[in-house]
Write a protein that holds these residues in place. Structure first.
Motif, short mmCIF file in Angstrom:
data_model
loop_
_atom_site.label_atom_id
_atom_site.label_comp_id
_atom_site.label_asym_id
_atom_site.label_seq_id
_atom_site.Cartn_x
_atom_site.Cartn_y
_atom_site.Cartn_z
N UNK A 199 0.83 -1.22 0.00
CA UNK A 199 0.00 0.00 0.00
C UNK A 199 0.86 1.27 0.00
N UNK A 200 1.96 1.26 0.77
CA UNK A 200 2.77 2.48 0.84
C UNK A 200 3.53 2.69 -0.47
N UNK A 201 4.16 1.63 -0.96
CA UNK A 201 4.97 1.80 -2.17
C UNK A 201 4.08 2.20 -3.36
N UNK A 202 2.85 1.70 -3.39
CA UNK A 202 1.96 2.04 -4.52
C UNK A 202 1.48 3.49 -4.44
N UNK A 203 1.12 3.92 -3.21
CA UNK A 203 0.56 5.27 -3.07
C UNK A 203 1.62 6.35 -2.96
N UNK A 204 2.76 5.97 -2.37
CA UNK A 204 3.78 6.98 -2.05
C UNK A 204 5.17 6.36 -2.10
N UNK A 205 5.71 6.17 -3.32
CA UNK A 205 7.03 5.53 -3.45
C UNK A 205 8.12 6.22 -2.62
N UNK A 206 8.02 7.55 -2.48
CA UNK A 206 9.07 8.27 -1.72
C UNK A 206 9.00 7.91 -0.23
N UNK A 207 7.78 7.64 0.25
CA UNK A 207 7.62 7.26 1.65
C UNK A 207 8.13 5.84 1.88
N UNK A 208 7.96 4.99 0.87
CA UNK A 208 8.52 3.63 0.96
C UNK A 208 10.04 3.69 0.93
N UNK A 209 10.59 4.59 0.11
CA UNK A 209 12.05 4.75 0.06
C UNK A 209 12.56 5.29 1.40
N UNK A 210 11.76 6.15 2.02
CA UNK A 210 12.12 6.68 3.35
C UNK A 210 12.22 5.53 4.37
N UNK A 211 11.26 4.61 4.28
CA UNK A 211 11.28 3.45 5.19
C UNK A 211 12.60 2.69 5.03
N UNK A 212 13.01 2.46 3.79
CA UNK A 212 14.25 1.72 3.55
C UNK A 212 15.46 2.53 4.00
N UNK A 213 15.40 3.85 3.76
CA UNK A 213 16.52 4.72 4.17
C UNK A 213 16.71 4.67 5.68
N UNK A 214 15.60 4.75 6.39
CA UNK A 214 15.68 4.75 7.86
C UNK A 214 16.11 3.37 8.36
N UNK A 215 15.59 2.32 7.72
CA UNK A 215 15.97 0.95 8.13
C UNK A 215 17.48 0.74 8.01
N UNK A 216 18.08 1.42 7.03
CA UNK A 216 19.52 1.23 6.80
C UNK A 216 20.36 2.27 7.51
N UNK A 217 19.73 3.21 8.21
CA UNK A 217 20.48 4.25 8.90
C UNK A 217 21.27 3.64 10.06
N UNK A 218 22.52 4.07 10.24
CA UNK A 218 23.35 3.48 11.31
C UNK A 218 22.70 3.52 12.69
N UNK A 219 21.89 4.55 12.96
CA UNK A 219 21.23 4.63 14.27
C UNK A 219 20.28 3.44 14.45
N UNK A 220 19.63 3.06 13.37
CA UNK A 220 18.65 1.97 13.43
C UNK A 220 19.35 0.61 13.36
N UNK A 221 20.31 0.47 12.44
CA UNK A 221 20.99 -0.83 12.32
C UNK A 221 21.76 -1.14 13.60
N UNK A 222 22.31 -0.10 14.22
CA UNK A 222 23.08 -0.33 15.46
C UNK A 222 22.14 -0.80 16.57
N UNK A 223 20.92 -0.26 16.61
CA UNK A 223 19.97 -0.71 17.64
C UNK A 223 19.63 -2.20 17.42
N UNK A 224 19.31 -2.56 16.17
CA UNK A 224 18.90 -3.96 15.94
C UNK A 224 20.08 -4.92 16.09
N UNK A 225 21.28 -4.43 15.81
CA UNK A 225 22.46 -5.29 16.04
C UNK A 225 22.58 -5.57 17.54
N UNK A 226 22.20 -4.60 18.36
CA UNK A 226 22.30 -4.77 19.80
C UNK A 226 21.23 -5.73 20.33
N UNK A 227 20.22 -5.99 19.52
CA UNK A 227 19.11 -6.87 19.95
C UNK A 227 19.40 -8.34 19.65
N UNK A 228 20.43 -8.59 18.84
CA UNK A 228 20.68 -10.00 18.44
C UNK A 228 21.66 -10.68 19.40
#
Ligand SMILES: N[C@@H](CCC(=O)N[C@@H](CS)C(=O)NCC(=O)O)C(=O)O
Length: 205
Positions: free
Chosen positions: A176-205
């Motif tokens: 639904x997001x990628x179809x209606x708002x590709x830039x918002x879907x790209x934002x999701x991927x950008x944030x998912x790959x941001x070091x602040x986020x990847x570092x948090x999930x690395x700490x969870x494993x």
């Protein structure tokens, strides 16, 4: 040292997840008190607004996720100092709250009733919020919502656009997001790959 205890459901999402990521980013130690739904039901009445997340800061209980996000965001450098940019950070966070209330209104339904409610939700409110958030992202410059960098607003929107893509809402198309708002879907991927986020999930494993 200030003591923090965050109480929320035991999954990597929802209203508390942006707080967990922000606290981790700031190197702020906190008790991540993850409770089951059964535990919540038992203690619900004892919470101030019969809801979670709740946070204890040196034993004082506070509620309301966006207030917490602003407070922690300021401490860890994920909230804009400029007044207008702060507004641009707040607006999507409040919109997500409104969107969550519309989603929650479909919980508890079953069968055909659920299907009809979710299809109406997807074509109606979800479409409205996704398009509105897309507009706010464009206003922020296209990559982030405010300050031309990652703020608590990006964390909050990311957690929800990720959830929409993960299929947790039956009868709501995962694209639904990628179809209606590709830039918002790209934002999701950008944030998912941001070091602040990847570092948090690395700490969870
Ligand atoms: N405005 C509140 C909303 C809190 C809220 O509705 N939390 C949900 C879980 S994400 C809840 O506890 N619902 C339980 C209920 O409504 O019984 C906030 O932002 O913290």
């Amino acid at each position: 040292m200030t003591n923090y205890k965050l109480t929320y459901f035991d999954f990597d999402g929802g209203r508390a997840e942006p707080l967990r990521i922000a606290l981790h980013h700031g190197g702020i130690e906190f008790e991540d008190n993850r409770i089951s739904f059964e535990e919540f039901i038992k203690t619900r009445e004892s919470t101030r607004f019969n809801s979670v997340p709740t946070m204890e800061i040196d034993g004082k209980v506070v509620t309301q996720t966006n207030a917490m996000l602003r407070h922690i965001g300021k401490k860890v450098g994920l909230y804009p100092q400029d007044e207008m940019q702060a507004f641009y950070c707040d607006e999507p966070m409040e919109a997500i709250e409104d969107m969550l209330h519309r989603i929650v209104a479909t919980f508890g339904l079953e069968g055909e009733e659920l299907k009809a409610a979710r299809e109406e939700l997807a074509a109606g409110w979800l479409t409205t919020f996704i398009k509105g958030l897309d507009e706010l992202l464009a206003r922020g410059g296209g990559e982030y919502f405010a300050d031309n960098r990652l703020t608590v607003a990006d964390l909050k929107v990311f957690v929800q656009t990720r959830s929409l893509a993960s299929g947790t809402l039956d009868h709501v198309p995962t694209d639904i997001v990628v179809k209606l708002a590709p830039a918002l879907a790209a934002h999701r991927d950008r944030v998912a790959e941001h070091p602040i986020v990847t570092s948090y999930y690395a700490s969870r494993t």
